[in-house]
Motif scaffolding. Sequence first.
Motif, PDB file in Angstrom:
ATOM      1  N   VAL A  15      -8.689  -9.285   1.404  1.00 19.86           N
ATOM      2  CA  VAL A  15      -7.379  -9.557   0.821  1.00 19.86           C
ATOM      3  C   VAL A  15      -6.414  -9.188   1.927  1.00 19.86           C
ATOM      4  O   VAL A  15      -6.640  -8.527   2.980  1.00 19.86           O
ATOM      5  CB  VAL A  15      -6.986  -8.823  -0.271  1.00 19.86           C
ATOM      6  N   ASP A  16      -5.173  -9.705   1.765  1.00 23.31           N
ATOM      7  CA  ASP A  16      -4.077  -9.156   2.308  1.00 23.31           C
ATOM      8  C   ASP A  16      -4.045  -9.388   3.925  1.00 23.31           C
ATOM      9  O   ASP A  16      -4.179  -8.449   4.946  1.00 23.31           O
ATOM     10  CB  ASP A  16      -3.740  -7.608   2.379  1.00 23.31           C
ATOM     11  N   PHE A  17      -4.026 -10.792   4.228  1.00 20.81           N
ATOM     12  CA  PHE A  17      -3.940 -11.112   5.650  1.00 20.81           C
ATOM     13  C   PHE A  17      -2.794 -10.555   6.423  1.00 20.81           C
ATOM     14  O   PHE A  17      -1.726 -10.401   6.148  1.00 20.81           O
ATOM     15  CB  PHE A  17      -3.755 -12.747   5.613  1.00 20.81           C
ATOM     16  N   GLY A  18      -3.371  -9.831   7.715  1.00 18.79           N
ATOM     17  CA  GLY A  18      -2.514  -9.116   8.343  1.00 18.79           C
ATOM     18  C   GLY A  18      -2.511  -7.561   7.872  1.00 18.79           C
ATOM     19  O   GLY A  18      -1.955  -6.851   8.660  1.00 18.79           O
ATOM     20  N   SER A  19      -3.108  -7.086   6.936  1.00 17.95           N
ATOM     21  CA  SER A  19      -3.234  -5.713   6.473  1.00 17.95           C
ATOM     22  C   SER A  19      -1.787  -5.181   6.287  1.00 17.95           C
ATOM     23  O   SER A  19      -1.584  -4.379   7.003  1.00 17.95           O
ATOM     24  CB  SER A  19      -4.141  -4.808   7.297  1.00 17.95           C
ATOM     25  N   VAL A  96      -0.718  -4.811  -4.535  1.00 19.36           N
ATOM     26  CA  VAL A  96      -0.863  -5.922  -5.604  1.00 19.36           C
ATOM     27  C   VAL A  96      -0.078  -7.276  -5.087  1.00 19.36           C
ATOM     28  O   VAL A  96      -0.567  -8.265  -5.211  1.00 19.36           O
ATOM     29  CB  VAL A  96      -0.378  -5.315  -6.961  1.00 19.36           C
ATOM     30  N   ALA A  97       1.019  -7.010  -4.535  1.00 21.66           N
ATOM     31  CA  ALA A  97       1.938  -7.885  -3.826  1.00 21.66           C
ATOM     32  C   ALA A  97       1.139  -8.763  -2.939  1.00 21.66           C
ATOM     33  O   ALA A  97       1.654 -10.010  -2.631  1.00 21.66           O
ATOM     34  CB  ALA A  97       3.273  -7.537  -3.536  1.00 21.66           C
ATOM     35  N   THR A  98       0.257  -8.076  -2.185  1.00 23.17           N
ATOM     36  CA  THR A  98      -0.260  -8.626  -1.064  1.00 23.17           C
ATOM     37  C   THR A  98      -1.717  -8.853  -1.366  1.00 23.17           C
ATOM     38  O   THR A  98      -2.723  -9.197  -0.272  1.00 23.17           O
ATOM     39  CB  THR A  98      -0.290  -8.017   0.120  1.00 23.17           C
ATOM     40  N   ALA A  99      -2.283  -9.272  -2.496  1.00 20.03           N
ATOM     41  CA  ALA A  99      -3.631  -9.091  -2.765  1.00 20.03           C
ATOM     42  C   ALA A  99      -4.101 -10.590  -2.752  1.00 20.03           C
ATOM     43  O   ALA A  99      -5.359 -10.689  -3.144  1.00 20.03           O
ATOM     44  CB  ALA A  99      -3.810  -8.424  -4.248  1.00 20.03           C
TER      45      ALA A  99
END
Length: 276
Positions: A15-19, A96-99
């Motif tokens: 998840v979260d491309f780019g961490s 959660v916003a970047t999941a």
Amino acid sequence: MTIAAVLFDWAGTMVDFGSRAPVAAMQRVFTAAGVPVSDAVVRRYMGQAKREHVEAMLAEEDVAARWQQAHGSEWTSADVDRLMDELEPAMAAEAVATAALIPGALDTLAALRARGIRVGSTTGYTRTMMAGIVPRAAEQGYAPEVIVCAGETAAGRPAPLMLWKALVEMGVWPACRAVAIDDANVGIEAGRHAGCWTVGVAASGNGMGLSLADYAALSDDERMARLRGVAEGFAAAGADVVVPSVADLSQALDIIEARIATGLRPGDEECAFLLD
């Protein structure tokens, strides 16, 4: 012997491309404490358990000096406690916003099921930080059978304990029947210490550090140059294979299974780069 399980990291890997979530949360908390930190400082320790991550940043000479200037004293364990109290909700919100799942993750999961390979996971996030991510990932079709979080073993990465705990819970052994997939060098080191095969994901994670849109906007030459730079770091950490993202994992597993078939074990051959 065949591959029995894969153990995925979360942010920057599945998840979260780019961490991006850990960077945003850390910067928010340190700025609020009067000691802003750069993207590079945060990313230098990515993959560690978050308390260890905070301590490593505070130990940097420049950050430590600016902390003393802002607070009138050197940082202490009590200061780390306070930062962690603020980081928990900040991380949970950013995570959660970047999941969103990394593109291609679901196809890879289907391919793993077709090969009879089980899926577990470890993360540098605490259980509280994961609380909102797990249901969001499940809604998108990703629900690993085991999730081991930071703080649930005596030591975090680069120690192998989280990976071993996941394998114990899954009943998978020996460790060389498992593949650890991670976007940070410290996660590759943990996989090597654990005795697992290791795969680094170069495009979607901490080393690249770009959103999906920014990554796609790179020229072909710049993209390849940056991928190779990240891949070299993975190789130095002991990776067996490096791919752009989890979308390319099946090719990495083919290489690993071919090595297993010839009697090789993790780390016996040089890192294979699948970046073209």
